[in-house]
Motif scaffolding. Structure first.
Motif, mmCIF file in Angstrom:
data_model
loop_
_atom_site.group_PDB
_atom_site.id
_atom_site.type_symbol
_atom_site.label_atom_id
_atom_site.label_comp_id
_atom_site.label_asym_id
_atom_site.label_seq_id
_atom_site.Cartn_x
_atom_site.Cartn_y
_atom_site.Cartn_z
ATOM 1 N N GLN A 102 0.834 -1.205 0.000
ATOM 2 C CA GLN A 102 0.000 0.000 0.000
ATOM 3 C C GLN A 102 0.867 1.253 0.000
ATOM 4 O O GLN A 102 0.598 2.204 -0.736
ATOM 5 N N SER A 106 1.147 4.344 -2.899
ATOM 6 C CA SER A 106 0.559 5.616 -2.468
ATOM 7 C C SER A 106 1.613 6.718 -2.465
ATOM 8 O O SER A 106 2.237 6.990 -1.434
ATOM 9 N N SER A 108 1.504 9.923 -2.361
ATOM 10 C CA SER A 108 1.303 11.112 -1.520
ATOM 11 C C SER A 108 1.462 10.825 -0.026
ATOM 12 O O SER A 108 1.547 11.750 0.785
ATOM 13 N N VAL A 109 1.482 9.549 0.342
ATOM 14 C CA VAL A 109 1.522 9.174 1.761
ATOM 15 C C VAL A 109 2.898 9.440 2.368
ATOM 16 O O VAL A 109 3.922 9.015 1.831
ATOM 17 N N GLU A 157 -4.856 12.529 2.254
ATOM 18 C CA GLU A 157 -3.989 12.040 1.180
ATOM 19 C C GLU A 157 -2.598 11.701 1.699
ATOM 20 O O GLU A 157 -1.929 10.805 1.176
ATOM 21 N N LEU A 160 -1.477 7.304 5.755
ATOM 22 C CA LEU A 160 -1.621 5.907 5.342
ATOM 23 C C LEU A 160 -2.934 5.308 5.820
ATOM 24 O O LEU A 160 -3.613 4.596 5.077
ATOM 25 N N GLN A 163 -6.034 5.776 3.605
ATOM 26 C CA GLN A 163 -6.045 5.333 2.210
ATOM 27 C C GLN A 163 -7.008 4.176 1.986
ATOM 28 O O GLN A 163 -7.118 3.290 2.825
ATOM 29 N N ILE A 166 -5.723 -1.068 -1.481
ATOM 30 C CA ILE A 166 -5.563 -1.324 -2.911
ATOM 31 C C ILE A 166 -6.248 -2.610 -3.385
ATOM 32 O O ILE A 166 -6.612 -2.721 -4.541
ATOM 33 N N GLN A 169 -11.210 -1.409 -2.396
ATOM 34 C CA GLN A 169 -11.380 0.039 -2.275
ATOM 35 C C GLN A 169 -12.483 0.442 -1.288
ATOM 36 O O GLN A 169 -12.563 1.610 -0.899
ATOM 37 N N SER A 172 -10.783 1.025 4.209
ATOM 38 C CA SER A 172 -9.588 1.854 4.426
ATOM 39 C C SER A 172 -8.526 1.020 5.140
ATOM 40 O O SER A 172 -8.821 -0.048 5.690
#
Length: 220
Positions: A102, A106, A108-109, A157, A160, A163, A166, A169, A172
């Motif tokens: 994940q 990700s 932006s994490v 965003e 973690l 999110q 993956i 969806q 979270s």
């Protein structure tokens, strides 16, 4: 009268929620075989169970790694639990691997949760949003509401735990962890992670091949 629940339905419910087999069977019986109703029941039960365990000390666990295809992105994650027994469970290691994947997926994490984000970063993001042109002619109340919504979105965003998983969806990462707390019976926490991107921070040298050849000829 207790209705008979097919084993396949129990297995499907367990795969979707991470709950124990007997809990899945009972939830399906109580919902008269309705899968969605059983999922909702187990999720509520799992969240309540996880919340009760959230303050327990987690001194055991594992460090998991994930190298993305092409070996250009690598991630290390420390996932903690309460006992060495749970730390050795296959489900725990699978969770750690999923979390590492994940993080790799990700871009932006930067933090485990919103609580870890430094106040200076929040203030800077607020300053950036406040200066955007589309807010110039808005009233102060509307402007404040828009900025608050944008900052909230931006912080999620970067977190973690916020999110979407993956592999599903609808769940979270926070919910995924709580499902495993309910499944394994111990508190579980993502302590930290580190992402490695090949060449990150290095200044790439841009060679001019023609000039290099000319330089060699001249020196010769």
């Amino acid at each position: 009268m207790v209705i008979e629940i097919p084993a396949q339905s129990v297995k499907e419910l367990r795969n979707q929620t991470g709950a124990g087999m007997m809990d899945c069977k009972k939830a399906l019986q109580d919902s008269k075989g309705n899968m969605q109703s059983a999922i909702e029941t187990l999720r509520k039960k799992g969240l309540a169970s996880a919340d009760k365990k959230s303050n327990r000390i987690t001194a055991e666990g594992t460090i998991e790694s994930y190298i993305h295809v092409g070996s250009r992105i690598g991630v290390m994650v420390e996932l903690n639990c309460e006992t060495d027994f749970v730390a050795r469970r296959v489900e725990f290691h699978r969770l750690a691997k999923d979390i590492a994947m994940q993080v790799a997926a990700s871009p932006s994490v930067r933090y485990v949760s919103i609580d870890e984000i430094d106040e200076k970063i929040i203030l800077n993001e607020t300053k950036i949003e406040s200066g955007k042109e589309d807010l110039v002619h808005k009233s102060q109340l509307i402007k404040d509401n828009i900025i608050a919504a944008r900052i909230n979105k931006r912080l999620k965003e970067m977190s973690l735990m916020n999110q979407p998983f993956i592999k599903n969806q609808d769940v979270s990462i926070e919910q995924l962890v709580k499902q495993h707390i309910a499944l394994l019976g111990e508190n579980i926490k993502i302590r930290r992670f580190e992402k490695f991107i090949l060449g990150e921070g290095l200044e790439k040298k841009n060679n001019n091949f023609a000039s290099e050849v000319q330089k060699i000829i001249t020196q010769g």
